[in-house]
Design an enzyme around this catalytic site. Structure first.
Site, PDB file in Angstrom:
ATOM      1  CE1 TYR A  47      13.979 -51.250 -47.851  1.00  0.00           C
ATOM      2  CE2 TYR A  47      12.259 -52.857 -48.265  1.00  0.00           C
ATOM      3  CZ  TYR A  47      13.338 -52.437 -47.532  1.00  0.00           C
ATOM      4  OH  TYR A  47      13.781 -53.189 -46.469  1.00  0.00           O
ATOM      5  CB  SER A 202      22.144 -59.401 -45.018  1.00  0.00           C
ATOM      6  OG  SER A 202      23.316 -59.635 -45.748  1.00  0.00           O
ATOM      7  N   PRO A 203      20.504 -62.781 -44.819  1.00  0.00           N
ATOM      8  CG  PRO A 203      18.770 -64.185 -45.524  1.00  0.00           C
ATOM      9  CD  PRO A 203      19.240 -62.763 -45.593  1.00  0.00           C
ATOM     10  N   GLY A 206      24.590 -61.435 -47.621  1.00  0.00           N
ATOM     11  CA  GLY A 206      24.521 -60.705 -48.873  1.00  0.00           C
ATOM     12  C   GLY A 206      25.069 -61.478 -50.053  1.00  0.00           C
ATOM     13  N   GLY A 207      25.307 -62.777 -49.860  1.00  0.00           N
ATOM     14  CA  GLY A 207      25.858 -63.599 -50.935  1.00  0.00           C
ATOM     15  C   GLY A 207      27.353 -63.437 -51.131  1.00  0.00           C
ATOM     16  CG  PHE A 210      28.015 -68.311 -51.836  1.00  0.00           C
ATOM     17  CD1 PHE A 210      28.185 -69.653 -51.538  1.00  0.00           C
ATOM     18  CD2 PHE A 210      26.988 -67.614 -51.209  1.00  0.00           C
ATOM     19  CE1 PHE A 210      27.352 -70.297 -50.640  1.00  0.00           C
ATOM     20  CE2 PHE A 210      26.152 -68.248 -50.304  1.00  0.00           C
ATOM     21  CZ  PHE A 210      26.333 -69.589 -50.020  1.00  0.00           C
TER      22      PHE A 210
END
Length: 291
Positions: A47, A202-203, A206-207, A210
């Site tokens: 990361y 990524s529950p 990943g957004g 929306f």
């Protein structure tokens, strides 16, 4: 401390790959996550191009008493091309005994801690040797450097292979209302069978759900919005509760630098959906009723 909370705080975007926190911001985010009960921090050696663990560790060194209030996860096995790893000629995987031990010890140094609560193999390696992995893990456990072991993105057969050599306690996989494979490919069945804790990265897709206007996203959002008043949750929280409702005990990994999202996720974790509401969302995702 060994109980993994319902919500996992993902640290991938805290550093170079996202918010670029300074030391004080890291410390504030750590402290706030612990206060919220999301005290399990998910890391990986790669990361921030191999920098985020050390930044987190620098913050932790300012208040070392926080270490006993948290659960630390790190992952290893991916070798990225990076200026911080000039010896890497090609992106690859390495799950050799030597690499696992070296990576774990480097993560301990970077995080400024004497133990990792969980060490995960980040990706399945086509060249992985189950006996070598087990030897590395058992040595690290014997030395007290790693307390428990898990895998990430492993298939059912790959997990079974490693489980045949050394206990697997976590499988962290991609799972959401728009990524249903672990529900149907045996992954979550295996977790129930062997008591493996499933974590979902990524529950909420990943957004993207929306901001997308495809038919699938619109169907899902229509149901999530319709259910929001019943559960007093926002549509994003509804989608997290949908995951948490599953009997395998899915723990969403919330990969954000925004503490309000962690807070909202913790609230969502307190609610499980009714069966019919759960299947309304499933059918909205698949586009068809269950068989």
């Amino acid at each position: 401390m060994d109980r993994i909370p319902e919500i996992i705080t993902g640290c991938m975007k805290w550093g170079l790959w996202g918010a670029a926190f300074n030391t004080q911001q890291y410390l504030e985010a750590i402290t706030r996550s612990i206060e919220l009960g999301a005290n399990c921090f998910d890391h990986a050696d790669i990361y921030g191009d191999y920098t985020t663990e050390a930044e987190f560790g620098t913050a932790l060194a300012h208040q070392p008493a926080l270490r006993d209030k948290m659960i630390l996860i790190s992952k290893c096995g991916i070798r990225m091309i990076s200026e911080n790893r000039p010896e890497h000629r090609v992106k690859s995987y390495n799950t050799s005994r030597e690499h696992i031990i070296t990576s774990a010890e480097r993560s301990l140094k970077n995080l400024q801690t004497d133990r990792l609560d969980y060490l995960l193999i980040h990706r399945p390696d086509p060249l992985m040797h189950a006996d070598e992995i087990a030897e590395a893990i058992e040595l690290l456990k014997k030395q007290g450097k790693v307390l428990q072991f898990g895998v990430s993105n492993f298939s059912v057969t790959q997990t079974a292979l490693i489980q045949s050599r050394t206990p697997v306690t976590i499988n962290q996989v991609q799972a959401s209302i728009v990524h249903l494979h672990p529900f149907t490919d045996g992954t979550f069945d295996q977790c129930q069978q062997f008591g493996i804790i499933p974590m979902a990265w990524s529950p909420v897709g990943g957004g993207n759900i929306f901001s997308a206007y495809d038919e699938r996203s619109l169907r899902i959002l229509e149901i999530a919005n319709a259910l929001s008043p019943k559960y007093a949750l926002g549509p994003d929280q509804i989608l997290l509760s949908w995951l948490i409702t599953h009997p395998s005990g899915i723990r969403p990994v919330i990969g954000t630098a925004k503490m309000e999202r962690i807070s909202a996720a913790v609230i969502a974790a307190e609610t499980k959906l009714d069966r019919e509401d759960w299947f309304l969302l499933w059918s909205a995702s698949t586009g068809v009723p269950v068989p």
